[in-house]
Design a protein around this motif. Structure first.
Motif, PDB file in Angstrom:
ATOM      1  N   GLY A   1      43.405  42.738  36.313  1.00  0.00           N
ATOM      2  CA  GLY A   1      41.890  43.027  36.094  1.00  0.00           C
ATOM      3  C   GLY A   1      41.093  41.981  37.146  1.00  0.00           C
ATOM      4  N   LEU A   2      41.499  40.546  37.187  1.00  0.00           N
ATOM      5  CA  LEU A   2      40.693  39.661  38.030  1.00  0.00           C
ATOM      6  C   LEU A   2      41.070  40.169  39.576  1.00  0.00           C
ATOM      7  N   VAL A   3      41.947  40.698  40.141  1.00  0.00           N
ATOM      8  CA  VAL A   3      42.238  41.129  41.357  1.00  0.00           C
ATOM      9  C   VAL A   3      41.287  42.240  41.613  1.00  0.00           C
ATOM     10  N   CYS A   4      40.875  43.122  40.581  1.00  0.00           N
ATOM     11  CA  CYS A   4      40.308  44.485  40.820  1.00  0.00           C
ATOM     12  C   CYS A   4      38.618  44.102  40.794  1.00  0.00           C
ATOM     13  N   VAL A   5      38.250  42.825  39.869  1.00  0.00           N
ATOM     14  CA  VAL A   5      36.958  42.493  40.125  1.00  0.00           C
ATOM     15  C   VAL A   5      36.490  41.611  41.216  1.00  0.00           C
ATOM     16  N   SER A   6      37.465  40.826  41.813  1.00  0.00           N
ATOM     17  CA  SER A   6      37.477  39.916  43.003  1.00  0.00           C
ATOM     18  C   SER A   6      36.611  40.464  44.091  1.00  0.00           C
ATOM     19  N   PRO A   7      36.463  41.724  44.447  1.00  0.00           N
ATOM     20  CA  PRO A   7      35.710  42.094  45.470  1.00  0.00           C
ATOM     21  C   PRO A   7      34.062  41.885  45.165  1.00  0.00           C
ATOM     22  N   TYR A   8      33.834  42.102  43.827  1.00  0.00           N
ATOM     23  CA  TYR A   8      32.494  41.843  43.459  1.00  0.00           C
ATOM     24  C   TYR A   8      32.038  40.483  43.161  1.00  0.00           C
ATOM     25  N   LEU A   9      32.911  39.441  43.485  1.00  0.00           N
ATOM     26  CA  LEU A   9      32.558  38.014  43.615  1.00  0.00           C
ATOM     27  C   LEU A   9      32.165  37.807  44.706  1.00  0.00           C
ATOM     28  N   HIS A  10      30.823  37.742  44.767  1.00  0.00           N
ATOM     29  CA  HIS A  10      30.242  37.314  46.226  1.00  0.00           C
ATOM     30  C   HIS A  10      30.259  35.930  46.457  1.00  0.00           C
ATOM     31  N   ASP A  11      30.315  35.571  47.635  1.00  0.00           N
ATOM     32  CA  ASP A  11      30.226  33.907  48.144  1.00  0.00           C
ATOM     33  C   ASP A  11      29.154  33.017  47.610  1.00  0.00           C
ATOM     34  N   GLU A  12      28.074  33.664  47.620  1.00  0.00           N
ATOM     35  CA  GLU A  12      26.897  32.998  47.457  1.00  0.00           C
ATOM     36  C   GLU A  12      27.077  32.506  45.797  1.00  0.00           C
TER      37      GLU A  12
ATOM     38  N   ALA B   1      29.859  31.460  44.470  1.00  0.00           N
ATOM     39  CA  ALA B   1      30.593  30.448  44.196  1.00  0.00           C
ATOM     40  C   ALA B   1      30.107  28.972  44.213  1.00  0.00           C
ATOM     41  N   SER B   2      28.723  28.487  44.742  1.00  0.00           N
ATOM     42  CA  SER B   2      28.138  27.438  44.428  1.00  0.00           C
ATOM     43  C   SER B   2      27.238  27.250  43.387  1.00  0.00           C
ATOM     44  N   SER B   3      26.927  28.417  42.702  1.00  0.00           N
ATOM     45  CA  SER B   3      25.848  28.601  41.875  1.00  0.00           C
ATOM     46  C   SER B   3      26.425  28.504  40.114  1.00  0.00           C
ATOM     47  N   GLY B   4      27.586  28.031  39.972  1.00  0.00           N
ATOM     48  CA  GLY B   4      27.871  28.034  38.641  1.00  0.00           C
ATOM     49  C   GLY B   4      29.445  28.123  38.651  1.00  0.00           C
ATOM     50  N   SER B   5      29.961  28.105  37.222  1.00  0.00           N
ATOM     51  CA  SER B   5      31.359  27.998  36.748  1.00  0.00           C
ATOM     52  C   SER B   5      32.009  29.420  37.039  1.00  0.00           C
ATOM     53  N   SER B   6      33.197  29.483  36.819  1.00  0.00           N
ATOM     54  CA  SER B   6      33.979  30.693  37.293  1.00  0.00           C
ATOM     55  C   SER B   6      33.430  31.890  36.156  1.00  0.00           C
ATOM     56  N   THR B   7      33.312  31.145  35.194  1.00  0.00           N
ATOM     57  CA  THR B   7      32.812  32.282  33.966  1.00  0.00           C
ATOM     58  C   THR B   7      31.576  33.089  34.417  1.00  0.00           C
ATOM     59  N   HIS B   8      30.477  32.464  34.778  1.00  0.00           N
ATOM     60  CA  HIS B   8      29.419  32.772  35.338  1.00  0.00           C
ATOM     61  C   HIS B   8      29.564  33.803  36.369  1.00  0.00           C
ATOM     62  N   ARG B   9      30.489  33.417  37.349  1.00  0.00           N
ATOM     63  CA  ARG B   9      30.742  34.179  38.592  1.00  0.00           C
ATOM     64  C   ARG B   9      31.364  35.490  37.902  1.00  0.00           C
ATOM     65  N   LEU B  10      32.464  35.258  37.001  1.00  0.00           N
ATOM     66  CA  LEU B  10      32.997  36.356  36.572  1.00  0.00           C
ATOM     67  C   LEU B  10      32.124  37.491  35.809  1.00  0.00           C
ATOM     68  N   ARG B  11      31.343  37.046  35.103  1.00  0.00           N
ATOM     69  CA  ARG B  11      30.235  37.707  34.395  1.00  0.00           C
ATOM     70  C   ARG B  11      29.134  38.686  35.380  1.00  0.00           C
ATOM     71  N   ALA B  12      28.835  37.839  36.350  1.00  0.00           N
ATOM     72  CA  ALA B  12      28.125  38.376  37.552  1.00  0.00           C
ATOM     73  C   ALA B  12      28.838  39.553  38.208  1.00  0.00           C
ATOM     74  N   ALA B  13      30.128  39.307  38.574  1.00  0.00           N
ATOM     75  CA  ALA B  13      30.777  40.234  39.218  1.00  0.00           C
ATOM     76  C   ALA B  13      31.177  41.457  38.220  1.00  0.00           C
ATOM     77  N   LEU B  14      31.466  41.318  36.959  1.00  0.00           N
ATOM     78  CA  LEU B  14      31.301  42.419  36.128  1.00  0.00           C
ATOM     79  C   LEU B  14      30.263  43.172  36.149  1.00  0.00           C
ATOM     80  N   HIS B  15      29.083  42.874  36.289  1.00  0.00           N
ATOM     81  CA  HIS B  15      27.893  43.278  36.120  1.00  0.00           C
ATOM     82  C   HIS B  15      27.811  44.224  37.585  1.00  0.00           C
ATOM     83  N   ARG B  16      27.969  43.523  38.613  1.00  0.00           N
ATOM     84  CA  ARG B  16      28.043  44.156  40.024  1.00  0.00           C
ATOM     85  C   ARG B  16      28.964  45.170  40.065  1.00  0.00           C
TER      86      ARG B  16
END
Length: 107
Positions: free
Chosen positions: A41-52, A54-69
């Protein structure tokens, strides 16, 4: 009669304090499959984790944003790793997944 008792004892169910080896093996396989499903599941959502992100929060924030994207269908070209283990081995991977799960439950 002793011979019959010995033969029947081979077919007895395990005592309450004696784990059934088949059940233990099944539980281990189930747990292993669950870990693999989480990683998949994390591999499937990984293309939606944008590089910007990475510096703007924790992995949970990044994951939630990626799921929304992922709902909008706009993946990036880069692939990122979420909850990357610091060591090799299944135990390290499990530790990272459990920590991510705890943080997702708290936020």
């Amino acid at each position: 009669m002793v011979g019959l008792a010995q033969r029947l004892s081979r077919y007895r169910a395990p005592a309450a304090n004696e784990p059934d080896p088949r059940r233990v093996r099944h539980m281990r396989l189930h747990f292993y499959r669950r870990v693999i499903e989480c990683r998949d599941g994390l591999v499937c959502v990984s293309p939606y984790l944008h590089d910007e992100s990475a510096s703007s929060g924790s992995s949970t924030h990044r994951l939630r944003a990626a799921l929304h994207r992922s709902l909008t269908g706009k993946p990036s070209a880069a692939v990122s790793v979420v909850a990357e283990p610091t060591e090799s081995g299944m135990e390290a991977d499990i530790d990272q997944l459990l920590e991510l799960s705890r943080r997702l439950g708290v936020e």
